[in-house]
Design a protein around this motif. Sequence first.
Motif, short mmCIF file in Angstrom:
data_model
loop_
_atom_site.label_atom_id
_atom_site.label_comp_id
_atom_site.label_asym_id
_atom_site.label_seq_id
_atom_site.Cartn_x
_atom_site.Cartn_y
_atom_site.Cartn_z
N THR B 9 66.16 35.04 74.71
CA THR B 9 64.93 35.60 74.17
C THR B 9 64.05 36.16 75.29
O THR B 9 63.86 35.52 76.32
CB THR B 9 64.13 34.51 73.44
OG1 THR B 9 64.97 33.91 72.46
CG2 THR B 9 62.89 35.08 72.77
N SER B 59 60.80 40.33 71.78
CA SER B 59 61.29 41.69 72.05
C SER B 59 62.80 41.75 71.87
O SER B 59 63.32 42.67 71.26
CB SER B 59 60.91 42.13 73.46
OG SER B 59 59.52 42.02 73.65
N THR B 60 63.50 40.74 72.42
CA THR B 60 64.95 40.67 72.21
C THR B 60 65.36 39.22 72.02
O THR B 60 64.57 38.31 72.25
CB THR B 60 65.74 41.23 73.42
OG1 THR B 60 65.44 40.40 74.55
CG2 THR B 60 65.36 42.66 73.75
N GLU B 62 67.15 35.79 69.96
CA GLU B 62 66.88 35.17 68.67
C GLU B 62 66.26 33.79 68.85
O GLU B 62 66.48 33.10 69.84
CB GLU B 62 68.16 35.10 67.83
CG GLU B 62 69.27 34.26 68.44
CD GLU B 62 70.43 34.05 67.47
OE1 GLU B 62 70.63 34.94 66.62
OE2 GLU B 62 71.09 33.01 67.57
#
Lengths: 275, 253
Positions: B9, B59-60, B62
């Motif tokens: 993440t 932003s990215t 999970e």
Amino acid sequence: MKWANSLLLDNRAGKIALGLILPVLVVALWQAAGPTGSLFGGVLPTPDRVWLAWKVWAFGPPGMGLNPYSGTWLDNALFSTERVAKGFGTAILFGVPLGIAIGWWRLAAGAFDPTIQMLRPIPITAWLPFSIAVFGIRDMGSVFLIALGAFYPIVINTTQGARGIDKNWIRAALMMGAKPLDVLTRVVLPASLPSIFTGLRVGLGIGWTAVIVSEMVAVKSGLGYVLWDAYYVGRMDVVIADMASIGLLGFLSDRLIIAIENWVLGWHRLQSFQA
Amino acid sequence: MGNVSFRATSKTFPGKVPVCALDDITLEIKDGEFVALLGPSGCGKSTLLNLLAGFETRSTGEIKFDGASVEKPGPDRGVVFQEASLFPWLNVWDNITFGPRVQGLKRDEYESKARAMLKLVGLEAFADALPAQLSGGMRQRVGIARVLVMSPRALLMDEPFGALDAQTRLAMQQLLLDVWQTLGTTVLFVTHDIDEAILLADRICMMSARPGKITREITVNLPRPRSIESLITPAFAAYKAEIMAEMRIAHAR
Ligand SMILES: Nc1ncnc2c1ncn2[C@@H]1O[C@H](COP(=O)(O)OP(=O)(O)O)[C@@H](O)[C@H]1O
Ligand SMILES: [Mg+2]
């Protein structure tokens, strides 16, 4: 100075006495300056004449005697008060929800804020001909002007209140499972109330200005109508009694708002005392 | 239940100069575990907690809570804020029952639980008080009680005792230990206080800034139940020395 402080500031009666010194002085000087009952060559009546005129206006026998104002004070005061109440209530009805929406919801801000900011510089006096043309010489015109005048400070202060909310209150509410409508009614609205009340007080003041202006031109009753009418027939004693009546009603209605504010915003006062 | 999982993440705050607050975070927290995030101010601790709370969007990568992707805040993850963030217009009782009430529960469904939580944090006598009438420590107790009422599966605490004086802080740490030892919920606890992290946590994730990363994980094997007396044991001092050494290395880098 210490004894003066404790005598005049630290108890209620002393405080009231302190506040009365200046007006009593002015009235006394005014009275003394006109031994013949008037000043400036008969233009300005002395306070005792004004008081007399007010007594007849308030308690004199009604009917079409030589004095058309006799006994009509209460009716006229009620006309004006009712218009202010209607207009002010309308302003709250539109101003508070719209202010919350503008402060809280960016889409609403984009949609309504520019229009409000463009209309706001037009003074309510400039709306008089418009209002007479649309509503005629009737109550509605007056109520419209009051509502419009009171609307701006209410909507602007409410917007400010809704914008200045602590982000963590919103987060806390969402974290506890609040739906968007709950957040609005249970967090944003109560958190905005201090600002809303600021807007209400300013708005009510403007409402009294608007009712007098509109009654002078657009209606045939109320304190504003009497004010202008009395001026035309040269009854300056009634004019001044009328001015004092307007001041009194404005003051009392402001006190009423403050009383409601103290009742609703006890938590807020507590906070400011701590700070 | 109360399992947390961050996979690769990252979080970048957009802006004229984008800030990469978190980079490639991978973190697993088991049900009932007490994890502390320890690091200097600005290293992304709050951002990490806010992502799990659902206050910020990643932003990215999970983030999963009990197998479900975290997308928004909810009462299953109770958050305790640094300044308590109580609603100042509600008294203590109404603050504590805010959650159940907005969730549409009837009074008899939450009343006994709310009473119990008020008692657990020692504020039975203050149900009618307004937040402005309470001390900082008492406010924070209300902040804890209002989330416990909702029986969350995880407690997320962002420097909850950071604004308190040293003595009150010790009392609150003891209270939290007692509460956690009774309820056993998963806790993610943000702090910059080394002693606090060792005293409370099963595991300490040390973070460094720019970009925010977890640099090291330390498992704290001090015996439970713990109390503030644990602060003066040799084992405690050993953990503290280890952490301080790690911080010196991080600082030199
Ligand atoms: N909303 C935001 N917008 C831009 N930058 C932010 C925002 N929130 C935090 N940051 C930045 O992200 C970094 C990490 O912040 P934060 O998570 O609050 O750190 P910590 O809680 O460890 O002190 C900091 O550099 C901070 O300035
Ligand atoms: Mg922080």
